[in-house]
Write an enzyme that holds these catalytic residues in place. Structure first.
Site, PDB file in Angstrom:
ATOM      1  N   ASP A   1     -16.470-104.340  39.980  1.00 50.61           N
ATOM      2  CA  ASP A   1     -16.886-105.694  39.621  1.00 50.61           C
ATOM      3  C   ASP A   1     -15.944-106.339  38.611  1.00 50.61           C
ATOM      4  O   ASP A   1     -15.859-107.562  38.536  1.00 50.61           O
ATOM      5  CB  ASP A   1     -18.318-105.681  39.088  1.00 50.61           C
ATOM      6  CG  ASP A   1     -19.294-105.393  40.212  1.00 50.61           C
ATOM      7  OD1 ASP A   1     -19.492-104.209  40.531  1.00 50.61           O
ATOM      8  OD2 ASP A   1     -19.807-106.354  40.811  1.00 50.61           O
TER       9      ASP A   1
ATOM     10  N   ARG B   1     -24.513-114.247  36.434  1.00 51.41           N
ATOM     11  CA  ARG B   1     -24.241-112.811  36.301  1.00 51.41           C
ATOM     12  C   ARG B   1     -22.965-112.631  35.488  1.00 51.41           C
ATOM     13  O   ARG B   1     -21.912-113.182  35.840  1.00 51.41           O
ATOM     14  CB  ARG B   1     -24.112-112.135  37.682  1.00 51.41           C
ATOM     15  CG  ARG B   1     -25.421-112.253  38.489  1.00 51.41           C
ATOM     16  CD  ARG B   1     -25.497-111.233  39.586  1.00 51.41           C
ATOM     17  NE  ARG B   1     -25.697-109.899  39.054  1.00 51.41           N
ATOM     18  CZ  ARG B   1     -25.584-108.785  39.782  1.00 51.41           C
ATOM     19  NH1 ARG B   1     -25.245-108.863  41.052  1.00 51.41           N
ATOM     20  NH2 ARG B   1     -25.792-107.609  39.233  1.00 51.41           N
TER      21      ARG B   1
ATOM     22  N   ASN C   1     -18.388-101.013  37.588  1.00 52.82           N
ATOM     23  CA  ASN C   1     -18.976-101.078  38.927  1.00 52.82           C
ATOM     24  C   ASN C   1     -20.454-100.746  38.788  1.00 52.82           C
ATOM     25  O   ASN C   1     -20.948-100.422  37.708  1.00 52.82           O
ATOM     26  CB  ASN C   1     -18.259-100.100  39.874  1.00 52.82           C
ATOM     27  CG  ASN C   1     -18.647-100.318  41.331  1.00 52.82           C
ATOM     28  OD1 ASN C   1     -18.712-101.457  41.788  1.00 52.82           O
ATOM     29  ND2 ASN C   1     -18.933 -99.252  42.054  1.00 52.82           N
TER      30      ASN C   1
ATOM     31  N   GLN D   1     -28.869-100.619  47.318  1.00 51.46           N
ATOM     32  CA  GLN D   1     -27.835-101.260  48.142  1.00 51.46           C
ATOM     33  C   GLN D   1     -27.192-100.261  49.103  1.00 51.46           C
ATOM     34  O   GLN D   1     -26.709-100.634  50.153  1.00 51.46           O
ATOM     35  CB  GLN D   1     -26.740-101.877  47.255  1.00 51.46           C
ATOM     36  CG  GLN D   1     -27.169-103.075  46.428  1.00 51.46           C
ATOM     37  CD  GLN D   1     -27.663-102.678  45.052  1.00 51.46           C
ATOM     38  OE1 GLN D   1     -28.059-101.534  44.826  1.00 51.46           O
ATOM     39  NE2 GLN D   1     -27.666-103.618  44.124  1.00 51.46           N
TER      40      GLN D   1
ATOM     41  N   GLY E   1     -22.141-108.554  45.209  1.00 55.47           N
ATOM     42  CA  GLY E   1     -20.815-108.014  45.498  1.00 55.47           C
ATOM     43  C   GLY E   1     -19.803-108.957  44.883  1.00 55.47           C
ATOM     44  O   GLY E   1     -19.854-110.177  45.119  1.00 55.47           O
TER      45      GLY E   1
END
Lengths: 340, 340
Positions: free
Chosen positions: B232, B84, B242, B191, B42
């Site tokens: 994101d 990431r 996202n 998720q 997240g």
């Protein structure tokens, strides 16, 4: 799918690709269970299995005349027909089997049982020829170098052995066309990753699995020139029920101006229905979504919605590939011609 | 997420909902691994974890002056930042930590380390407040009786504890609105079913899990009044990266004339980027798709495509819910005002 020693042998599709195992059906109950639990699946394959289910029901019958046999066959039909409501091939095949009894005015029960077995074999061999022809017509839509996206499994496993949507892809491959196939994994039961990938790999076709939710991106990236899926029931106006997610995929194809085709034999059409709203949609066990390989992935107490199919409206379908050629809009008129 | 005894404790999200277990991070390496393996995930949560990762890097440093400490912090930043690439909050938080050292001209290393810890705590507590405000602004878009569809997890687990997209839903629930939330399970890592369902259930909100490919049908059935997801990274023109599948969902919402909202704090905006094409998209391990709970579901030798994100173009986004209010088109002008 194979008939031998008075039994129907089915490749158990619930175990693929990890285990290749045949399931033997020796009764109406066995066939009904195999259809319900999706040991056998795919609209044409369900129809063929149902026909042999009737053979098994007739074989067990102690009827002494045609009427008694008809009663037993209708009873078996009802049980088999209850297994899955959406795919119309199931009911089409049961109807053909019933008609064998209605059209042969004899009380020679043994002869009638032979005729039922013969009809089941005919349905099986006709499906083989039908799939070949669908492959031929469908492959004409596929060009050298095309990227193709498909959903669920409309391959050999869903038919007598060559497929509908995949028949077009197999035929294009046999014609030496270099193609690249993207396959939606197809939640919840993963027919795309388990079955379609297995079939395409065996055919030596370049195959990439994606999650269903990646289809939009793959289309946006220009990787796909056409989408082809199968169907479980098509209404008289061209609206087509198919595995859940097909409707979403057709909308995504439209948004990227990629043509969306449906491949299906004429036995998948339900010309009594004017539109897709009239197609019954099977709701399946929530645990197909909530539990995976024995492990719960959705917290207890949370609802799950699990429709097995959705309906793609005909306006999203560029053409329907049948054994008689590709039917294009306007569907009402052109489908009427198909059944002339 | 909690800082205690000089360690960062994270709720291990890879084990939810079947196991509630805290993972302790005591080094830069631990935090980097936790981000990479999605123990913490997240965008906002990754940012906070990264900040505490810098604290851990500084703590381990033997630097004797500010420059040496800066060098060690930049080294730690690079390692954490490599975990990431897509979520910009990660880099935003690392930048804030670096600025603590740049803005405090002292060689008192111990003081600088204290200031770094203070900044990490500030980032954490600011996120709490930010999420509350996002919830407040977002909940104003939700009416009594609404059906809401969301994708992935933009809840407490993705932030310091209240969420972005879910904050709007939590707040609407707290205001006594009766709402029904549909949650895409969100393949490949689920998720939605594992995390979002778990959070919504704990909040007593009516929740239904669907497979990602069911979104089109659920929208067609009129069950959804609005779609809300997190993000994101958002470019200066409003294009929003996202979780993979968000783009498909936005297209499906558009096709059904259902408004699609993005909820994100200002730290998720990357105003240096003119459009979404410039956002790096992380490709993750194919086995996330091909293997499930230790069992292979895709045949060996078949390719898998596994992009972790996609970009939703701004034209599909009705509004972006931030802590400063809901930003609507034209985005370029209105986002510029947001950062004035």
């Amino acid at each position: 799918m194979e008939w031998r020693e008075d039994r129907l042998f089915l490749l158990d599709q619930t175990l693929l690709p990890r285990k290749v195992k045949m399931a033997a059906c020796s009764s109406v109950e066995d066939v009904t269970d195999a259809i319900r639990t999706m040991v056998v699946r795919g609209a044409p394959a369900i129809g063929i299995a149902a026909a042999f289910g009737i053979v098994l029901g007739a074989k067990a019958s102690t009827a002494r005349n045609r009427n008694e046999l008809l009663k037993d066959v209708l009873d078996a039909s009802e049980r088999i027909g209850s297994a899955r409501p959406t795919a119309v091939n199931l009911f089409w095949a049961l109807e053909r089997m019933k008609n064998v009894l209605l059209q042969n005015e004899t009380d020679n029960v043994s002869l009638l049982k032979d005729l039922l077995l013969k009809e089941a074999h005919t349905i099986l061999s006709e499906d083989r020829e039908t799939c070949r022809r669908i492959g031929l017509h469908g492959s004409a839509l596929i060009k050298e170098g095309d990227g193709i996206l498909t959903h669920c499994n409309a391959g050999g496993l869903a038919t007598s052995g060559y497929g509908t949507a995949l028949a077009a892809i197999f035929a294009a491959g046999e014609q030496g066309k270099n193609i690249k196939v993207y396959v939606d994994e197809t939640r919840p039961l993963l027919q795309g990753s388990r079955l379609t990938a297995w079939e395409l790999k065996a055919a030596g076709i370049d195959t990439t699995i994606i999650c269903d939710n990646m289809a939009g991106l793959v289309l946006k990236e220009g990787k796909v020139n056409l989408v082809i899926t199968g169907a479980d029931r098509i209404a008289g106006n061209g609206d087509a029920a198919n595995k859940i997610g097909t409707y979403s995929l057709a909308l995504l194809a439209e948004a990227h101006e990629v043509p969306f085709y449906v491949a299906a034999p004429r036995s998948t059409f339900d010309m009594k229905l004017q539109c897709g709203d009239q197609i019954p949609i099977e709701q399946r066990d929530p645990d197909e979504v909530a539990v995976f390989q024995g492990k719960r992935i959705v917290p207890e107490g949370v609802d799950v919605y699990n429709p097995a199919f959705d309906v793609t409206p005909h306006r999203l379908i560029r053409g329907i590939i049948t054994e008689k050629g590709v039917v294009t809009p306007p569907y009402e008129a052109n489908l009427a011609k198909l059944f002339d």
